[in-house]
Design a protein around this motif. Structure first.
Motif, PDB file in Angstrom:
ATOM      1  N   ASP A 338     103.381  86.598 -35.298  1.00  0.00           N
ATOM      2  CA  ASP A 338     104.173  87.548 -34.528  1.00  0.00           C
ATOM      3  C   ASP A 338     105.661  87.296 -34.752  1.00  0.00           C
ATOM      4  O   ASP A 338     106.094  86.156 -35.002  1.00  0.00           O
ATOM      5  N   VAL A 339     106.428  88.350 -34.656  1.00  0.00           N
ATOM      6  CA  VAL A 339     107.880  88.246 -34.799  1.00  0.00           C
ATOM      7  C   VAL A 339     108.491  88.047 -33.419  1.00  0.00           C
ATOM      8  O   VAL A 339     108.251  88.827 -32.494  1.00  0.00           O
ATOM      9  N   ILE A 340     109.278  86.993 -33.238  1.00  0.00           N
ATOM     10  CA  ILE A 340     109.908  86.701 -31.956  1.00  0.00           C
ATOM     11  C   ILE A 340     111.270  86.070 -32.228  1.00  0.00           C
ATOM     12  O   ILE A 340     111.410  85.247 -33.145  1.00  0.00           O
ATOM     13  N   GLU A 341     112.251  86.456 -31.486  1.00  0.00           N
ATOM     14  CA  GLU A 341     113.607  85.967 -31.716  1.00  0.00           C
ATOM     15  C   GLU A 341     113.867  84.635 -31.005  1.00  0.00           C
ATOM     16  O   GLU A 341     114.237  83.652 -31.615  1.00  0.00           O
ATOM     17  N   ASN A 342     113.654  84.578 -29.702  1.00  0.00           N
ATOM     18  CA  ASN A 342     113.952  83.351 -28.962  1.00  0.00           C
ATOM     19  C   ASN A 342     112.723  82.874 -28.194  1.00  0.00           C
ATOM     20  O   ASN A 342     111.892  82.157 -28.720  1.00  0.00           O
ATOM     21  N   TYR A 343     112.572  83.318 -26.977  1.00  0.00           N
ATOM     22  CA  TYR A 343     111.358  82.996 -26.232  1.00  0.00           C
ATOM     23  C   TYR A 343     111.069  84.101 -25.241  1.00  0.00           C
ATOM     24  O   TYR A 343     111.941  84.868 -24.846  1.00  0.00           O
ATOM     25  N   GLN A 344     109.796  84.173 -24.861  1.00  0.00           N
ATOM     26  CA  GLN A 344     109.348  85.186 -23.912  1.00  0.00           C
ATOM     27  C   GLN A 344     108.405  84.544 -22.913  1.00  0.00           C
ATOM     28  O   GLN A 344     107.633  83.649 -23.257  1.00  0.00           O
ATOM     29  N   ILE A 345     108.508  84.993 -21.667  1.00  0.00           N
ATOM     30  CA  ILE A 345     107.581  84.547 -20.629  1.00  0.00           C
ATOM     31  C   ILE A 345     106.770  85.752 -20.186  1.00  0.00           C
ATOM     32  O   ILE A 345     107.322  86.757 -19.736  1.00  0.00           O
ATOM     33  N   SER A 346     105.457  85.658 -20.359  1.00  0.00           N
ATOM     34  CA  SER A 346     104.572  86.766 -19.997  1.00  0.00           C
ATOM     35  C   SER A 346     104.207  86.670 -18.522  1.00  0.00           C
ATOM     36  O   SER A 346     104.393  85.645 -17.862  1.00  0.00           O
ATOM     37  N   ALA A 347     103.670  87.759 -18.046  1.00  0.00           N
ATOM     38  CA  ALA A 347     103.259  87.791 -16.643  1.00  0.00           C
ATOM     39  C   ALA A 347     102.152  86.780 -16.401  1.00  0.00           C
ATOM     40  O   ALA A 347     101.294  86.533 -17.240  1.00  0.00           O
ATOM     41  N   GLY A 348     102.174  86.175 -15.244  1.00  0.00           N
ATOM     42  CA  GLY A 348     101.163  85.192 -14.878  1.00  0.00           C
ATOM     43  C   GLY A 348     101.479  84.637 -13.510  1.00  0.00           C
ATOM     44  O   GLY A 348     102.460  85.026 -12.859  1.00  0.00           O
ATOM     45  N   SER A 349     100.642  83.735 -13.060  1.00  0.00           N
ATOM     46  CA  SER A 349     100.818  83.171 -11.737  1.00  0.00           C
ATOM     47  C   SER A 349     100.631  81.671 -11.789  1.00  0.00           C
ATOM     48  O   SER A 349      99.720  81.164 -12.447  1.00  0.00           O
ATOM     49  N   VAL A 350     101.510  80.943 -11.106  1.00  0.00           N
ATOM     50  CA  VAL A 350     101.360  79.499 -10.953  1.00  0.00           C
ATOM     51  C   VAL A 350     101.225  79.164  -9.469  1.00  0.00           C
ATOM     52  O   VAL A 350     101.684  78.127  -9.008  1.00  0.00           O
ATOM     53  N   ASP A 351     100.605  80.064  -8.747  1.00  0.00           N
ATOM     54  CA  ASP A 351     100.335  79.804  -7.334  1.00  0.00           C
ATOM     55  C   ASP A 351      99.243  78.750  -7.203  1.00  0.00           C
ATOM     56  O   ASP A 351      98.790  78.175  -8.199  1.00  0.00           O
ATOM     57  N   VAL A 352      98.792  78.526  -5.996  1.00  0.00           N
ATOM     58  CA  VAL A 352      97.775  77.504  -5.737  1.00  0.00           C
ATOM     59  C   VAL A 352      96.484  77.870  -6.474  1.00  0.00           C
ATOM     60  O   VAL A 352      95.959  78.970  -6.320  1.00  0.00           O
ATOM     61  N   PHE A 396      93.927  76.975 -16.254  1.00  0.00           N
ATOM     62  CA  PHE A 396      93.049  78.087 -16.602  1.00  0.00           C
ATOM     63  C   PHE A 396      93.760  79.393 -16.211  1.00  0.00           C
ATOM     64  O   PHE A 396      94.817  79.684 -16.742  1.00  0.00           O
ATOM     65  N   GLN A 397      93.195  80.149 -15.257  1.00  0.00           N
ATOM     66  CA  GLN A 397      93.837  81.401 -14.852  1.00  0.00           C
ATOM     67  C   GLN A 397      95.175  81.168 -14.149  1.00  0.00           C
ATOM     68  O   GLN A 397      96.107  81.974 -14.288  1.00  0.00           O
ATOM     69  N   CYS A 398      95.293  80.103 -13.449  1.00  0.00           N
ATOM     70  CA  CYS A 398      96.523  79.812 -12.710  1.00  0.00           C
ATOM     71  C   CYS A 398      97.540  79.200 -13.681  1.00  0.00           C
ATOM     72  O   CYS A 398      97.700  77.979 -13.769  1.00  0.00           O
ATOM     73  N   SER A 399      98.224  80.069 -14.418  1.00  0.00           N
ATOM     74  CA  SER A 399      99.158  79.595 -15.434  1.00  0.00           C
ATOM     75  C   SER A 399     100.059  80.742 -15.858  1.00  0.00           C
ATOM     76  O   SER A 399      99.769  81.913 -15.609  1.00  0.00           O
ATOM     77  N   VAL A 400     101.143  80.382 -16.508  1.00  0.00           N
ATOM     78  CA  VAL A 400     102.075  81.359 -17.074  1.00  0.00           C
ATOM     79  C   VAL A 400     102.136  81.135 -18.576  1.00  0.00           C
ATOM     80  O   VAL A 400     102.326  80.008 -19.044  1.00  0.00           O
ATOM     81  N   ARG A 401     101.979  82.214 -19.334  1.00  0.00           N
ATOM     82  CA  ARG A 401     102.014  82.132 -20.785  1.00  0.00           C
ATOM     83  C   ARG A 401     103.433  82.359 -21.287  1.00  0.00           C
ATOM     84  O   ARG A 401     104.168  83.189 -20.756  1.00  0.00           O
ATOM     85  N   TYR A 402     103.802  81.595 -22.303  1.00  0.00           N
ATOM     86  CA  TYR A 402     105.110  81.783 -22.918  1.00  0.00           C
ATOM     87  C   TYR A 402     104.963  81.708 -24.431  1.00  0.00           C
ATOM     88  O   TYR A 402     104.014  81.134 -24.970  1.00  0.00           O
ATOM     89  N   THR A 403     105.905  82.294 -25.135  1.00  0.00           N
ATOM     90  CA  THR A 403     105.998  82.175 -26.590  1.00  0.00           C
ATOM     91  C   THR A 403     107.446  81.879 -26.951  1.00  0.00           C
ATOM     92  O   THR A 403     108.377  82.400 -26.321  1.00  0.00           O
ATOM     93  N   SER A 404     107.625  81.027 -27.937  1.00  0.00           N
ATOM     94  CA  SER A 404     108.973  80.701 -28.409  1.00  0.00           C
ATOM     95  C   SER A 404     108.917  80.474 -29.912  1.00  0.00           C
ATOM     96  O   SER A 404     107.850  80.185 -30.466  1.00  0.00           O
ATOM     97  N   LYS A 405     110.061  80.619 -30.563  1.00  0.00           N
ATOM     98  CA  LYS A 405     110.121  80.449 -32.008  1.00  0.00           C
ATOM     99  C   LYS A 405     110.581  79.033 -32.340  1.00  0.00           C
ATOM    100  O   LYS A 405     111.579  78.546 -31.786  1.00  0.00           O
ATOM    101  N   VAL A 406     109.838  78.371 -33.249  1.00  0.00           N
ATOM    102  CA  VAL A 406     110.120  76.980 -33.609  1.00  0.00           C
ATOM    103  C   VAL A 406     110.118  76.848 -35.124  1.00  0.00           C
ATOM    104  O   VAL A 406     109.311  77.479 -35.812  1.00  0.00           O
ATOM    105  N   ASP A 407     111.011  76.027 -35.637  1.00  0.00           N
ATOM    106  CA  ASP A 407     111.082  75.766 -37.078  1.00  0.00           C
ATOM    107  C   ASP A 407     110.106  74.643 -37.427  1.00  0.00           C
ATOM    108  O   ASP A 407     110.127  73.568 -36.829  1.00  0.00           O
ATOM    109  N   LEU A 408     109.246  74.893 -38.406  1.00  0.00           N
ATOM    110  CA  LEU A 408     108.247  73.896 -38.807  1.00  0.00           C
ATOM    111  C   LEU A 408     108.874  72.624 -39.364  1.00  0.00           C
ATOM    112  O   LEU A 408     108.214  71.579 -39.426  1.00  0.00           O
TER     113      LEU A 408
END
Length: 450
Positions: A338-352, A396-408
């Motif tokens: 995927d093409v991504i410039e910096n980082y993204q935080i997707s919808a999710g929940s870190v509640d109890v 598991f379900q109680c989490s927030v997904r993120y993506t970021s770009k990193v140099d190998l």
């Protein structure tokens, strides 16, 4: 242990004869092994012979032409490729000591009075060695050996003294052994271009095997019996029809300790199991030209991994734990990142989290083993879907997904470009398990706190 032996008092034994007597094969008078004859007289003159063992046959018997078998006619005969006629050493009153501390490793030493030599035995079959020493013990004790058929000592055949075969390469179906077994001494075996659809069960009996190459066949399944190869360090299964890499194979302790190289290139694998990260001694992992869409989220646990190659798959992102690796070389060319410039935080929940998730997190954190025999199938699938946070905890379900770009280049010394433009940046996907982890990520998305 008290022993009553009708032999000279100066004969000393440091051998545990009870162990020898329990040998499974009752009587072995001929033993194929490696032998190094060490002249003890050299040490008294400050001389030392460069030790080099050669494959040989040791026999216990009598000289041809003698009358009825008597105690004083018994000899040990040593035959090698250079001396097929053999050298004979009398047994009675001529053996000072027998060392068997390492008999369980196929090693023993017979110390002679005349000549002043030590017959150092190695690479012998353990059961046969114990049986051979059992016969030697009875001869030293002066027991009646009439019940044992001791043939006359004769020159060894070329077959008996040739060095055991350790390497075998089969590249055509007509060369594949159908009527005879594989040599038990094999350490390296290659079977290619034989249209093999499943792994021959006879291969699993080759306990000395360290390298197994079954590339360019039609294998579909890797059976659990492969774990019987307790010394296996290299497993090559490239160019086959494997669709699933069984998780149970990775859970075998023998492979976890021994396997260094795993080549699954050019198969039809869509997903590597999470359990592959239990192969903690892996140094080289190859799965080019498959149908992989994701890597195991805990791949960062493979701390000894130095080389990884995953060209021409369908990878869109890498798991965040990939950035924990310290590699010599990485090649991820030909994937659909995927093409991504910096980082993204997707919808999710870190509640109890729910009670089910709390229990599942605890099981994964404590690395409690589980199977479909222990839990319902849907619970096993739920546990297999575990995600690992940067902090090291599972979620598991109680989490927030993120993506970021990193140099190998942050994880490897040598990096192959991931696209034709020469880029080395890749998207990394991760999950955050709590509000605290989310806040840390927002403050510094390139930090790792474990």
């Amino acid at each position: 242990m008290t022993r009553t032996m009708p032999i000279a008092k100066h004969v000393i034994y440091d051998i545990l004869w009870v162990t020898v007597e329990k040998a499974e094969a009752p009587y072995i008078m001929r033993l194929s092994c490696d032998v190094d004859c060490v002249n003890r007289a050299l040490a008294t003159h400050n001389l030392k012979k460069a030790g080099k063992s050669s494959h040989a046959q040791l026999s216990i018997g009598r000289k041809p032409g003698n009358g009825p078998l008597k105690e004083n006619t018994l000899y040990i005969m040593l035959c090698t490729a250079k001396d097929r006629n053999g050298t004979k050493y009398p047994i009675k009153d001529n053996i000072m000591q027998v060392f068997t501390k390492f008999v369980s490793e196929g090693k023993a030493t017979i110390r002679l009075k005349q000549p002043e030599q030590d017959i150092c035995i190695s690479k012998a079959d353990v059961i046969q060695l114990k049986s051979f020493l059992n016969v030697l013990r009875q001869a030293l004790q002066g027991k009646n050996l009439d019940s044992i058929t001791l043939s006359s000592l004769a020159p060894a055949s070329a077959k008996n003294i040739e060095k055991p075969k350790t390497n075998l390469v089969i590249t055509t179906k007509r060369d594949y052994p159908l009527t005879k077994n594989f040599p038990m001494s094999l350490e390296s075996l290659q079977v290619s271009e034989c249209r093999m659809k499943r792994i021959d069960s006879r291969i699993f009996n080759l306990r000395n095997l360290t390298r197994l190459d079954l590339s360019n066949n039609s294998i579909e399944i890797i059976p659990d019996e492969i774990s019987k190869l307790q010394n296996l360090s290299e497993l090559k299964l490239a160019h086959n029809n494997i669709t699933i890499f069984s998780p149970s194979v990775c859970l075998k302790e023998s492979l976890q300790k021994s396997l260094n190289l795993l080549d699954l290139s050019n198969n039809k694998i869509q997903k590597l199991p999470l359990q592959i990260c239990e192969l903690v001694n892996l140094v080289n992992l190859k799965f080019d030209n498959n149908e992989m869409e994701v890597l195991p989220p805990t791949i960062g646990r493979l701390h000894r991994l130095q080389f990884i190659s995953a060209c021409n798959n369908k990878l869109r992102t890498l798991p965040a734990s990939f950035m924990k690796l310290r590699l010599d070389s990485v090649d991820l060319f030909g994937n659909s990142f995927d093409v991504i410039e910096n980082y993204q935080i997707s919808a999710g929940s870190v509640d109890v989290p729910t009670l089910v998730e709390c229990a599942a997190r605890s099981i994964k954190k404590s690395r409690v083993p589980y199977s479909e025999e222990d839990l319902h199938l849907h619970l096993c699938r739920y546990l297999d879907s575990a995600r690992q946070c940067w902090c090291g905890n599972y979620c598991f379900q109680c989490s927030v997904r993120y993506t970021s770009k990193v140099d190998l280049r942050r994880v490897a010394s040598t990096v192959t470009a991931v696209d034709v433009q020469g880029g080395t940046g890749v998207p990394v996907e991760g999950f955050l398990c709590s509000p605290q982890c989310l806040k840390k990520f927002q403050n510094n998305p390139n930090a790792y706190w474990k």
